[in-house]
Design an enzyme around this catalytic site. Structure first.
Site, mmCIF file in Angstrom:
data_model
loop_
_atom_site.group_PDB
_atom_site.id
_atom_site.type_symbol
_atom_site.label_atom_id
_atom_site.label_comp_id
_atom_site.label_asym_id
_atom_site.label_seq_id
_atom_site.Cartn_x
_atom_site.Cartn_y
_atom_site.Cartn_z
ATOM 1 N N SER A 63 -9.906 -0.868 6.933
ATOM 2 C CA SER A 63 -9.268 -0.623 5.626
ATOM 3 C C SER A 63 -8.538 -1.804 5.012
ATOM 4 C CB SER A 63 -8.311 0.566 5.727
ATOM 5 O OG SER A 63 -9.030 1.767 5.578
ATOM 6 N N LYS A 109 0.860 -1.182 0.000
ATOM 7 C CA LYS A 109 0.000 0.000 0.000
ATOM 8 C C LYS A 109 0.898 1.235 0.000
ATOM 9 C CE LYS A 109 -4.014 1.819 2.615
ATOM 10 N NZ LYS A 109 -4.817 1.633 3.857
ATOM 11 N N SER A 134 -9.731 1.501 2.687
ATOM 12 C CA SER A 134 -8.863 2.306 1.856
ATOM 13 C C SER A 134 -7.790 1.517 1.109
ATOM 14 C CB SER A 134 -8.159 3.359 2.711
ATOM 15 O OG SER A 134 -7.310 2.747 3.664
#
Ligand code: ZN
Lengths: 486, 482
Positions: A175, A76, A151
């Site tokens: 997330s 990420k 996310s």
């Protein structure tokens, strides 16, 4: 294609494939799918090829750094990578190249992992659809008109598509678990403090935790074993004894007590989700678990408390992005004006909204009514959990009340978007581990996730139950909207 | 109406730990800008703080030396405000649970002792430095600002007094005494010119006898004890004049201007009063166990006030006690050893605060004293008392001792500085001088005192200057009287 990282590891060691071939397959998948998914922000083909070649040389020399050696990994883009652009999905960090590796990245590199690239996310991890990225949204590999969740939507989509066998994400209020659920992969949030946050661009420090996206439960446990452990660079890092997450995988669930959270059903939960969840509960019961309905009343107010605490911490954590030392700078006649313009231009609307919300809730005169009260709710959630874990070994629920929703459906309605994480937030508020396992598809062919929660440091029993869920579901990760295999 | 000043002092002390408060960067002065920095003290994305245990021990020692309570559990808070040299745009500080609270410091002004309350001492991190270039270095007119983060994250202790001070002189005495306490602990180099110790004053005035506090003004930018005293004095006068003319004091921060000798109002920063404090989530609470506190307490050195009291009890004059107490620890150890070796405390103190300090200043020797120790200072004092050497010869001996030439007696013998103090030997010389001056006794008996001086001179000449003049004087008078 290997079924997962454990499988790939066996093939690498038996000489049936090379790390280079494994990487080229991942890069090939990425090149076929990226135009549709937009799951990566950066693909580091050159660095990855060097790492894969090194892994092959290592294996040839009989050097083995463990289960992630030679495995393609996606990170990420809020995890700092030395020499590789790290933006947190924000314009304010466009072009920012960190001078150091996050502790988890360092652990991956020491473990011989091959870092394929950096994945898309909602700006500063604030969102549940990956639509808040300053670099454009990511789409769901099962249906390109839908969101991958967020996310960490980029990492979820990448693992579902097979452009990496391991993705790392961060989970502040769902997330990791929510996008894993929406993309039909395994996603796991460890006990707070067990994976170092050093080098994770902070959203809400007391809630953030890094965890893995994988294609199997075993892969998840294996990846966790590599990335977690005490880190002297993170003061909140747990320094005691860590459980073995792998040990219980084959143990079965006979005699375990599984708590069904009554608050996480009914209104707002799609029928398809409820049906798949009920079906799995029945299977688990047949496999020998004792099902117990458990009420955790504070779950009803967890979301509100979360939206006071997380923005409050974020408002302070994001203060450092001011245009003075790195990232975007918009010049102004005074230093104050330079900072104000940089921040106005550099942050997107959702980030701005949360900074304002957090600034307000910390302000003199409001602190006790908002932030102070939210901290008391947090303590009450922990007490609720503690009472539940007196009765049961693990708690279960749907991971998300809905399957992947249409892109754009919730972007203009922040509250609807915030509700996406209703099942996930309590574990963050308590600092407990929780994970999701895909259990099936709804009528429209979209994946449904099943959440398993456990007490702090209860990773072993959590994986034990998750492994049974995986066996019972026999779910096949075969996203239909993209061409994932040759 | 008579107005009473009410003054509190906030002191910031930079600790001299090996590394910074929350990272491994070195703590030092000078050097190239931005060379002692890392992701943490630059506030890079993702970097985290880790508390420096040595800094916590330092603040605990400061607290113990100031008679403070040490909190069994203490937490860090974030103090949020935007400033270019504050890399995270929040300062890790403490809010409602400081490491130390409720202590005191005893000061002395014009011979009167005063006890000043200490409200708290808390731990925080220093900021970087802004250097404004162009147009006279003024922040609002600067063409550009350069930033140096070498100081960013240096451990800082803030000591906050209660508003117990009643004059500018007391404010200065408090600041000086606090500085000497911290110097004694060795936790900071307390250099005012380097900014290692910085003072701010909270000043208000109220009608004499009133219990209520007046509106307080914070005065900043005093970089010496003298400027602290002047600034506080000026501020008291300014507020008094304002109130007497029917005006009122505005709560604000004022900047002391050393050259013009007045304070100026600083621009009031919008919203600067709301720092949105909240618990620092990146750090775990500090736990100060009773064993840890007790261990540090047992290792505290003697504090300046205790030492002065001990010197006074040994019979030193107050002024000597003060000066001696301010000498470096090596010299004070010589004093203690000399007294143990039998020297009179006042004589030992006089030597150390006089000749020894002067010699060191002349020779610019900063290092250890090469030859001086307690026993040989005691011996030197004894030789002077016994008349074995003259006072001028004694000074020469001291220089010899300090240059490492040996003990006083050894040097005196080698340099032939011993006086003739043998009565038998002197008797013969006195008798022959009296025989050579037959009129002298008569003149003396008829009251001619000056003849004594003449005779002493003759005797000294006959002994080649080595006779003890006091002894000669005494023996001569006995003979002439007898
Ligand atoms: Zn540093």
């Amino acid at each position: 294609m290997a079924a997962g990282l454990a499988d790939a590891g066996r093939l690498l060691r038996s000489g049936e494939i090379t790390a280079t071939a494994l990487l080229e397959e991942a890069l090939g998948t990425a090149s076929r799918t990226e135009a549709q998914l937009h799951a990566f922000l950066t693909i580091d083909s050159e660095g990855a090829r060097e790492a894969a070649a090194q892994a092959d040389a290592d294996f040839a020399d009989g050097v083995d750094f463990g289960p992630l050696h030679g495995i393609p990994v996606a990170l990420k883009d809020n995890l700092c990578t030395r020499g590789l652009e790290t933006t947190a999905g924000s314009q304010i960090l466009a072009g920012y190249v960190p001078p150091y590796d996050a502790t988890v990245v360092e652990r991956l590199r020491h473990g011989g992992a091959v870092i394929v690239g950096k994945t898309n996310l909602d700006e500063f991890a604030m969102g549940s659809s990956t639509e808040n990225s300053a670099y454009g949204p990511t789409y769901n590999p099962w249906d390109l008109s839908r969101v991958p969740g967020g996310s960490s939507g980029g990492s979820a989509a990448v693992v579902a598509a097979g452009s990496a066998l391991l993705g790392l994400g961060s989970d502040t209020g769902g997330s990791i678990r929510q996008p894993a659920s929406l993309c039909g992969v395994v996603g796991m949030k460890p006990t707070y403090g067990t994976v170092s946050r050093y080098g994770l661009i902070a959203f809400a420090s007391s809630l953030d935790q890094i965890g893995p996206f994988t294609r199997t439960v075993e892969d998840s446990a294996i990846a966790l074993s590599t990335i977690w452990g005490h880190d002297p660079l993170d003061s909140t890092s747990y320094a005691g004894k860590y459980p073995d997450p792998v040990a219980g995988l084959e143990r079965g669930v006979d005699g375990l007590k599984v708590g069904i959270v009554t608050e996480l059903s009914g209104e707002g939960f799609e029928p398809g989700v409820e049906a798949a969840t009920g079906d799995m509960l029945g299977r688990l019961e047949k496999a020998g678990v004792q099902l117990v309905e458990v009420s955790l009343p504070t779950f009803e107010i967890a979301l509100s408390a979360y939206y006071l605490i997380a923005p409050a911490e974020a408002s302070s954590n994001l203060a450092r992005f001011d245009g003075i030392r790195y990232g975007l700078r918009v010049e102004g006649p005074t230093t104050e004006e330079l900072m104000a313009r940089t921040r106005a231009e550099g942050f997107g609307p959702e980030v701005t909204r949360r900074i304002l919300l957090g600034t307000y809730s910390l302000s003199a005169g409001y602190y006790d009514a908002f932030y102070g009260q939210a901290q008391r709710v947090r303590a009450a959630i922990q007490e609720d959990f503690a009472r539940a874990y007196d009765l049961v070994d693990v708690l279960v629920s749907p991971t998300s009340p809905t399957v992947a929703f249409e892109a754009g459906a919730r972007t203009s309605d922040p509250l609807a978007m915030y509700l996406s994480d209703i099942c996930n937030i309590p574990a963050n508020m308590a600092g407990h581990p929780a994970m999701t396992v895909p259990i099936g598809l709804d009528d429209s062919g979209l994946p449904i996730g099943f959440q398993v929660m456990a007490p702090p440091l209860g990773e072993q029993i959590m994986y034990q139950v998750a492994a049974e869920v995986e066996r019972q579901a026999a779910f096949v990760i075969a996203p239909t909207a993209v061409q994932v295999a040759r | 109406m008579t107005w009473e000043p009410v003054i509190g002092i906030e002191v910031h002390v930079e600790l001299m730990t090996a590394s910074k408060m929350f990272c491994g960067c070195e703590v030092a002065h000078g050097g190239q800008p931005n060379t002692r920095v890392c992701p943490t003290c630059l506030g890079l994305p993702g970097a985290l703080p880790v508390t420096n245990r040595a800094a916590i021990e330092s603040i605990m020692s400061i607290g113990l030396a100031l008679g403070c309570q040490i909190s069994p559990r203490s937490v860090f808070h974030r103090k949020n405000y935007f400033y270019a040299d504050l890399p995270k745009n929040y300062q890790i500080s403490q809010f409602d649970v400081p490491v130390c609270h409720d202590g005191y410091l005893d000061i002395e002004v014009d011979g009167a002792a005063r006890r000043v309350g200490i409200e708290r001492a808390h731990m925080e991190e220093d900021t970087g430095k802004s250097i404004h270039i162009g147009l006279g270095g003024r922040i609002h007119a600067a063409e550009r600002t350069l930033l140096d983060f070498n100081r960013s994250g240096v451990p800082l202790v803030e000591v906050v007094s209660r508003p117990d001070l009643r004059s500018a002189v007391e404010a200065r005495a408090y600041a000086q005494e606090l500085r000497s306490v911290i110097a004694e602990l060795g936790v900071s180099d307390v250099r005012l010119e380097e900014g290692s110790i910085r003072f701010d004053a909270n000043v208000s005035v109220r009608p004499e006898g009133s219990e209520q506090l007046g509106t307080k003004v914070e005065v900043k930018n005093m970089n010496s004890f003298r400027s602290l005293e002047r600034a506080v004095g000026h501020e008291v006068e300014r507020q008094t004049a304002l109130l007497e003319s029917g005006g009122s004091v505005v709560q604000e921060t004022r900047h002391w201007d050393e050259e013009s000798g007045v304070t100026h109002s600083m621009r009031v920063k919008e919203g600067s009063s709301d720092y949105r404090y909240f618990t620092e989530p990146d750090l775990v609470p500090l736990v100060m166990s009773p064993e840890w506190v007790a261990g540090l307490g047992a290792r505290l050195p003697e504090m300046p006030a205790e030492r002065r009291a001990r010197y006074l009890s040994q019979g030193l004059a107050p002024s000597t006690a003060g000066v001696l107490s301010g000498l470096d620890p090596g010299l004070r150890a010589v004093y203690d050893d000399a007294v143990l070796s039998g020297a009179s405390p006042q004589a030992a103190a006089n030597w150390l605060t006089g000749e020894v300090v002067a010699w060191l200043r002349r020779s610019e020797a900063d290092g250890p004293l090469t030859g001086l120790d307690g026993p040989n200072l005691a011996e030197l004092i004894e030789m002077v008392d016994d008349g074995a050497v003259s006072s001028s010869a004694a000074k020469e001996l001291l220089a010899g001792i300090m240059s490492g030439e040996g003990g006083p007696r050894e040097i005196a013998e080698r340099r032939d500085l011993l006086q003739v103090s043998d009565v038998g030997q002197l008797d013969g010389v006195i008798d022959s001088v009296l025989a050579e001056n037959p009129d002298a006794v008569g003149e003396f008996r008829s009251g001619e005192e000056k003849v004594v001086g003449f005779l002493v001179g003759q005797i000294m000449k006959a002994t080649g200057g080595k006779a003890d003049p006091r002894l000669v004087n005494q023996l001569l008078r006995e003979k002439m009287t007898g």
